[in-house]
Design a protein around this motif. Structure first.
Motif, PDB file in Angstrom:
ATOM      1  N   UNK A  94      14.763 -19.694  31.825  1.00  0.00           N
ATOM      2  CA  UNK A  94      13.765 -18.859  32.495  1.00  0.00           C
ATOM      3  C   UNK A  94      14.238 -18.459  33.883  1.00  0.00           C
ATOM      4  N   UNK A  95      14.883 -19.369  34.597  1.00  0.00           N
ATOM      5  CA  UNK A  95      15.409 -19.039  35.920  1.00  0.00           C
ATOM      6  C   UNK A  95      16.495 -17.968  35.824  1.00  0.00           C
ATOM      7  N   UNK A  96      17.279 -18.027  34.774  1.00  0.00           N
ATOM      8  CA  UNK A  96      18.307 -17.015  34.543  1.00  0.00           C
ATOM      9  C   UNK A  96      17.654 -15.639  34.358  1.00  0.00           C
ATOM     10  N   UNK A  97      16.641 -15.582  33.507  1.00  0.00           N
ATOM     11  CA  UNK A  97      15.981 -14.297  33.252  1.00  0.00           C
ATOM     12  C   UNK A  97      15.156 -13.839  34.455  1.00  0.00           C
ATOM     13  N   UNK A  98      14.651 -14.779  35.226  1.00  0.00           N
ATOM     14  CA  UNK A  98      13.943 -14.409  36.462  1.00  0.00           C
ATOM     15  C   UNK A  98      14.895 -13.662  37.395  1.00  0.00           C
ATOM     16  N   UNK A  99      16.108 -14.193  37.562  1.00  0.00           N
ATOM     17  CA  UNK A  99      17.094 -13.535  38.419  1.00  0.00           C
ATOM     18  C   UNK A  99      17.481 -12.168  37.868  1.00  0.00           C
ATOM     19  N   UNK A 100      17.619 -12.067  36.542  1.00  0.00           N
ATOM     20  CA  UNK A 100      18.039 -10.813  35.921  1.00  0.00           C
ATOM     21  C   UNK A 100      16.943  -9.756  35.970  1.00  0.00           C
ATOM     22  N   UNK A 102       6.792  -6.460  45.055  1.00  0.00           N
ATOM     23  CA  UNK A 102       6.744  -7.613  44.151  1.00  0.00           C
ATOM     24  C   UNK A 102       6.253  -7.159  42.779  1.00  0.00           C
ATOM     25  N   UNK A 103       6.958  -7.515  41.709  1.00  0.00           N
ATOM     26  CA  UNK A 103       6.469  -7.256  40.357  1.00  0.00           C
ATOM     27  C   UNK A 103       5.597  -8.451  39.969  1.00  0.00           C
ATOM     28  N   UNK A 104       4.353  -8.391  40.381  1.00  0.00           N
ATOM     29  CA  UNK A 104       3.445  -9.539  40.253  1.00  0.00           C
ATOM     30  C   UNK A 104       3.286  -9.997  38.800  1.00  0.00           C
ATOM     31  N   UNK A 105       2.959  -9.101  37.852  1.00  0.00           N
ATOM     32  CA  UNK A 105       2.784  -9.577  36.471  1.00  0.00           C
ATOM     33  C   UNK A 105       4.038 -10.207  35.886  1.00  0.00           C
ATOM     34  N   UNK A 106       5.206  -9.636  36.196  1.00  0.00           N
ATOM     35  CA  UNK A 106       6.434 -10.207  35.652  1.00  0.00           C
ATOM     36  C   UNK A 106       6.725 -11.571  36.280  1.00  0.00           C
ATOM     37  N   UNK A 141      20.193 -16.703  45.174  1.00  0.00           N
ATOM     38  CA  UNK A 141      21.224 -15.699  45.463  1.00  0.00           C
ATOM     39  C   UNK A 141      22.461 -15.940  44.596  1.00  0.00           C
ATOM     40  N   UNK A 142      22.805 -17.191  44.432  1.00  0.00           N
ATOM     41  CA  UNK A 142      23.953 -17.542  43.589  1.00  0.00           C
ATOM     42  C   UNK A 142      23.708 -17.129  42.143  1.00  0.00           C
ATOM     43  N   UNK A 143      22.485 -17.338  41.654  1.00  0.00           N
ATOM     44  CA  UNK A 143      22.155 -16.948  40.285  1.00  0.00           C
ATOM     45  C   UNK A 143      22.207 -15.434  40.114  1.00  0.00           C
ATOM     46  N   UNK A 144      21.722 -14.705  41.132  1.00  0.00           N
ATOM     47  CA  UNK A 144      21.751 -13.242  41.065  1.00  0.00           C
ATOM     48  C   UNK A 144      23.191 -12.747  40.955  1.00  0.00           C
ATOM     49  N   UNK A 145      24.082 -13.315  41.760  1.00  0.00           N
ATOM     50  CA  UNK A 145      25.499 -12.928  41.713  1.00  0.00           C
ATOM     51  C   UNK A 145      26.080 -13.230  40.338  1.00  0.00           C
ATOM     52  N   UNK A 146      25.762 -14.399  39.793  1.00  0.00           N
ATOM     53  CA  UNK A 146      26.278 -14.796  38.486  1.00  0.00           C
ATOM     54  C   UNK A 146      25.788 -13.838  37.400  1.00  0.00           C
ATOM     55  N   UNK A 147      24.505 -13.490  37.455  1.00  0.00           N
ATOM     56  CA  UNK A 147      23.950 -12.593  36.446  1.00  0.00           C
ATOM     57  C   UNK A 147      24.571 -11.205  36.559  1.00  0.00           C
ATOM     58  N   UNK A 148      24.773 -10.738  37.790  1.00  0.00           N
ATOM     59  CA  UNK A 148      25.410  -9.436  37.996  1.00  0.00           C
ATOM     60  C   UNK A 148      26.803  -9.415  37.387  1.00  0.00           C
ATOM     61  N   UNK A 190       6.746 -17.381  35.313  1.00  0.00           N
ATOM     62  CA  UNK A 190       6.203 -18.665  35.746  1.00  0.00           C
ATOM     63  C   UNK A 190       5.576 -19.406  34.562  1.00  0.00           C
ATOM     64  N   UNK A 191       4.765 -18.685  33.769  1.00  0.00           N
ATOM     65  CA  UNK A 191       4.170 -19.305  32.586  1.00  0.00           C
ATOM     66  C   UNK A 191       5.242 -19.700  31.578  1.00  0.00           C
ATOM     67  N   UNK A 192       6.277 -18.871  31.461  1.00  0.00           N
ATOM     68  CA  UNK A 192       7.318 -19.148  30.467  1.00  0.00           C
ATOM     69  C   UNK A 192       8.069 -20.449  30.730  1.00  0.00           C
ATOM     70  N   UNK A 193       8.172 -20.834  31.992  1.00  0.00           N
ATOM     71  CA  UNK A 193       8.815 -22.110  32.316  1.00  0.00           C
ATOM     72  C   UNK A 193       8.142 -23.235  31.550  1.00  0.00           C
TER      73      UNK A 193
END
Length: 399
Positions: free
Chosen positions: A330-336, A309-313, A385-392, A318-321
Motif C-alpha cells: 500500500x505504501x508503494x502504491x501511495x507513492x505511485x 490533496x487528493x483527499x478520497x485517494x 521521498x526515497x519511495x517516490x524516487x524508487x517508484x519513478x 489509508x483504509x487499504x492498509x
C-alpha cells in the motif's frame, strides 16, 4: 429487470438505476464519452429506466454528457433525475437560473425527478427561507419538473423534519449494510416510505469500499455462504431486500459490472434473503467495522482541494492498509498514485494546510484534516521521498 412503483405517481421504475457520478474516464481526467455512452445505452436497452446525475458531477460535465448520450430516442425511454445544487443558492432567482441551465445542458424540456441536492439541516433551512417551496410548486406547474424530491446527507432528526416540510414525491438517501444507523438510516427509510415517498438509494456499495478490494477476512466469510455470490451482489441484494426501497443507484463504469448488476436486478425481490443469509451479512458488517479506519465513500464532494490533496485517494489508501493487510504494498502504491508518477499532480496528505474548506463539503461529516494527519503518519514517514524516487525509476524502466 424488476420494477417497483413510486407510491404517489404510480411510475414503475427499474430497481437498478444508472448513477452518472463515476463514469469511465480518459487519462486526462475527462469522461470517456464513447465508452460511457455505450454503457448508458446498453443499460437502457436492458431495462434500466432511471438515470441520475447532478450539477457538480464530473466537474459539471456529467449533465452535458447525458444530454448527448440520451439522443436518438433514449431520452424518451427513461426517467431523468438531476439536482439543484443547494449550497450554491443565494436567492429565489438562483433556483430558476440553475434549473433552466440544466434543462439546456440535458437537451430536454423537463426533468422527471428533480432533487434539492445534498441536504443537511442548515442547507434546508437556507433554501426554505429563500422560497424553495414556491420554486418547486411553480416548476411543477409549468412542466419544467414532474416530481420533486431531495437527496440527504444529514442527521436522522433533520431528515424527518425535511420529509414533513413539503409534499415530496420521493427522496434519495445513502444506504447499505454499513449505514443502517448513519444519516437517514433504516429509520429514515421506513419513515419516508410511511409518508408515501419513493426512496432512491445511493452508495449501496459505499463508493466501492464493499467490493474493491474485498479484504481476505471478509472474503473468507462470503466464501462460506451456501449461495455463491460476489461481494457486490450480496450488498445489492441486501438493499433490495427492503420493500421500502424503490431504486438502487449504481455508478457502473465497467462493462462486467453492468452485466452483473443487470443479472441480479432480474432476481432481487424484496424479503427474499433468508435469515441465515442476513446473519452472514451481519458478520461481514462486523468484520468491516473492525478493519476500516475512515468512512469515506469516495464521492469527491470535498474536491478540488486548494492545496492539491487528493483527499478520497488518500483515504482509500489509508483504509487499504488495514483491509488488505499489506502495508508495504500500500505504501508503494501511495507513492505511485499520490506522487503524480502515474499522471497528474502530486496529492499527498502532507500537502494539507488545514484550511478547513473540505469540512463544509463532506456528506459523511468526516474530520478530514485530522484523518489526513493519520494518513501522513501511516503512509508517508521519513522514507516517502526515497519511495517516490524508487517508484519513478521502476516505472521509467517499464516504459
Amino acid at each position: 429487470m424488476l420494477y417497483r412503483k413510486v407510491p404517489k405517481n404510480g411510475d414503475e421504475l427499474s430497481i437498478l438505476g444508472f448513477g452518472c457520478m463515476r463514469l469511465p474516464m480518459k487519462e486526462d481526467g475527462s469522461i470517456d464519452e464513447e465508452r460511457a455512452t455505450k454503457q448508458v445505452r446498453y443499460a437502457i436497452d436492458h431495462g434500466v429506466n432511471y438515470i441520475d446525475t447532478a450539477w457538480p458531477y464530473h466537474m459539471e460535465q456529467s449533465e452535458p454528457f447525458l444530454g448527448r448520450a440520451l439522443t436518438d430516442g433514449y431520452r424518451e425511454k427513461v426517467k431523468l433525475a438531476t439536482k439543484l445544487p443547494s449550497w450554491l443558492i443565494e436567492s429565489r432567482e438562483d433556483m430558476d437560473k440553475f434549473l433552466n441551465a440544466q434543462l439546456e445542458k440535458l437537451k430536454t424540456d423537463h426533468i422527471d425527478y428533480y432533487l434539492i441536492h445534498a441536504l443537511v439541516g442548515e442547507l434546508w433551512d437556507n433554501v426554505r427561507k429563500l422560497g424553495v417551496a414556491d420554486f418547486l410548486d411553480k416548476a411543477k406547474a409549468d412542466g419544467r419538473i414532474i416530481n420533486a424530491g431531495f437527496s440527504f446527507h444529514g442527521s436522522g432528526e433533520d431528515f424527518n423534519r425535511i420529509v414533513d416540510a413539503y409534499d415530496w414525491d420521493f427522496c434519495q438517501i445513502q444506504y447499505n449494510f454499513l449505514d443502517e444507523k448513519n444519516q437517514a438510516g433504516t429509520r429514515g427509510l421506513e419513515y419516508a416510505a410511511s409518508k408515501g415517498l419513493g426512496v432512491i438509494i445511493m452508495e449501496p456499495l459505499r463508493g466501492g469500499n464493499l467490493t474493491n478490494p474485498v479484504p481476505p477476512a471478509v472474503k473468507e466469510i462470503w466464501d462460506g455462504a451456501p449461495a455463491k455470490r460476489t461481494a457486490a451482489e450480496w450488498a445489492l441484494r441486501w438493499v433490495w431486500n427492503h420493500p421500502e426501497v424503490t431504486v438502487v443507484l449504481s455508478g457502473m463504469n465497467e462493462e462486467t459490472h453492468i452485466e452483473e448488476n443487470l443479472k441480479v436486478a432480474d432476481e432481487a425481490y424484496p424479503n427474499s434473503l433468508t435469515e441465515t443469509e442476513l446473519q452472514l451479512i451481519k458478520k461481514v458488517e462486523q468484520k468491516y467495522r473492525e478493519l476500516m479506519k475512515v468512512g469515506c465513500t469516495g464521492c469527491r464532494y470535498c474536491m478540488p482541494c486548494p492545496s492539491g490533496v487528493d483527499i478520497p485517494l488518500c483515504f482509500e489508501m489509508y483504509n487499504n492498509v488495514y483491509m488488505s493487510g499489506n502495508a508495504d504494498e500500500t505504501k508503494f502504491f501511495y507513492a505511485a498514485r499520490l506522487g503524480g508518477i502515474l499522471g497528474g499532480d502530486p496529492g499527498f496528505a502532507s500537502q494539507c494546510v488545514q484550511c478547513g474548506e473540505c469540512l463544509e463539503k463532506c456528506p459523511q461529516h468526516l474530520d478530514i484534516p485530522t484523518v489526513l494527519e493519520s494518513v501522513i503518519e501511516e503512509l508517508e514517514g521519513s522514507d516517502l521521498e526515497e519511495r517516490v524516487v524508487m517508484v519513478k525509476q521502476l516505472f521509467k524502466k517499464q516504459t
